[in-house]
Write an enzyme that holds these catalytic residues in place. Structure first.
Site, PDB file in Angstrom:
ATOM      1  N   ARG A  13       0.812  -1.215   0.000  1.00 27.85           N
ATOM      2  CA  ARG A  13       0.000   0.000   0.000  1.00 27.85           C
ATOM      3  C   ARG A  13       0.849   1.270   0.000  1.00 27.85           C
ATOM      4  NH1 ARG A  13      -5.174   0.031   0.068  1.00 27.85           N
ATOM      5  NH2 ARG A  13      -5.124   2.264   0.497  1.00 27.85           N
ATOM      6  N   THR A 164     -20.473   4.968  13.889  1.00 28.36           N
ATOM      7  CA  THR A 164     -21.623   5.610  14.521  1.00 28.36           C
ATOM      8  C   THR A 164     -22.850   4.757  14.233  1.00 28.36           C
ATOM      9  OG1 THR A 164     -20.617   7.777  14.116  1.00 28.36           O
ATOM     10  CG2 THR A 164     -22.931   7.744  14.785  1.00 28.36           C
ATOM     11  N   HIS A 185      -8.501   6.862   3.791  1.00 28.31           N
ATOM     12  CA  HIS A 185      -8.295   6.204   2.498  1.00 28.31           C
ATOM     13  C   HIS A 185      -6.864   5.719   2.320  1.00 28.31           C
ATOM     14  CE1 HIS A 185      -9.229   4.915  -1.414  1.00 28.31           C
ATOM     15  NE2 HIS A 185      -9.665   6.027  -1.970  1.00 28.31           N
ATOM     16  N   ASP A 189      -9.491   0.980   1.382  1.00 27.12           N
ATOM     17  CA  ASP A 189     -10.192   1.314   0.148  1.00 27.12           C
ATOM     18  C   ASP A 189     -11.671   0.907   0.249  1.00 27.12           C
ATOM     19  OD1 ASP A 189      -7.745   2.154  -0.931  1.00 27.12           O
ATOM     20  OD2 ASP A 189      -7.318   0.136  -1.691  1.00 27.12           O
TER      21      ASP A 189
END
Length: 218
Positions: A13, A164, A185, A189
């Site tokens: 990543r 939430t 992000h 993803d």
């Protein structure tokens, strides 16, 4: 609590992290309606059940356990849920936390103990010695919502997910629960967020099935 620094030279990543953390800092949120019909039929308490399921799926996947320590990304071995308890007399809330255990009965016993000991204590974080490896869950039982988003203007260093939970409602014979998931992000993803929701729903669909939420099942 264990945390392992990521070797960025080998990290798949790295390019995504660099872009969404350094070049274009980016959070995103998605709100879904989970089907909790089977959970309701099994007469399981909503808050501890959801805390358990969120923690269970989080601890399956590395992308939800990445956090910065000394400005370096790394992965926690395990995350525990931190959750809100409302105080109607003062219209304030407190954050409690409970150690995650893979077996639901074990987790539930720990949750009940924490609520008994600290649930009536006011203050932002009444249970002492809060560890760093916490993810946050807020509950808004007063309103059903279609979308919910937190604005974090100085939160770019916070990479862990935020949840939430809204008020459940009935629709077409089902009982649905709003859940908002907010992630960074740079580490997560859309694929990862959607897989997360699917896995939570799969566990909800097994609510009440003997052994489905036991330690023997990953």
């Amino acid at each position: 609590m264990g945390w392992t620094k990521i070797d960025r030279s080998q990290w798949k990543r790295e390019a995504y992290f660099r872009h969404y953390y350094e070049d274009v800092p980016c959070f995103y949120s998605m709100t879904v309606h989970l089907d909790i019909t089977r959970l309701h039929a099994a007469k399981l308490r909503l808050q501890p059940a959801m805390l358990y399921l969120l923690a269970r799926v989080i601890n399956r996947h590395e992308e939800f356990r990445i956090a910065l320590v000394d400005a370096q990304p790394g992965v926690y071995d395990v995350l525990f849920p931190s959750y809100t308890v409302f105080h109607p007399q003062t219209e304030t809330f407190s954050n409690l936390w409970t150690e995650y255990r893979a077996d639901f009965a074990d987790f539930l016993a720990r949750y009940d103990e924490d609520v008994l000991l600290y649930g009536n204590s006011e203050g932002f974080m009444p249970k002492p010695n809060a560890p760093e490896n916490l993810f946050t869950v807020s509950t808004l039982p007063w309103a059903r919502f279609e979308s919910f988003h937190l604005h974090l203007p100085r939160g770019n260093d916070y990479l862990l997910p935020i949840f939430t939970i809204g008020r459940f409602f009935k629709q077409e014979g089902k009982i649905l629960l709003p859940l908002a998931l907010q992630v960074h992000h740079s580490v997560c993803d859309g694929f990862h967020a959607c897989r997360f929701v699917q896995e939570v729903q799969s566990l909800l669909d097994a609510a009440g099935t003997p052994g489905a939420w036991s330690e023997a099942t990953p």
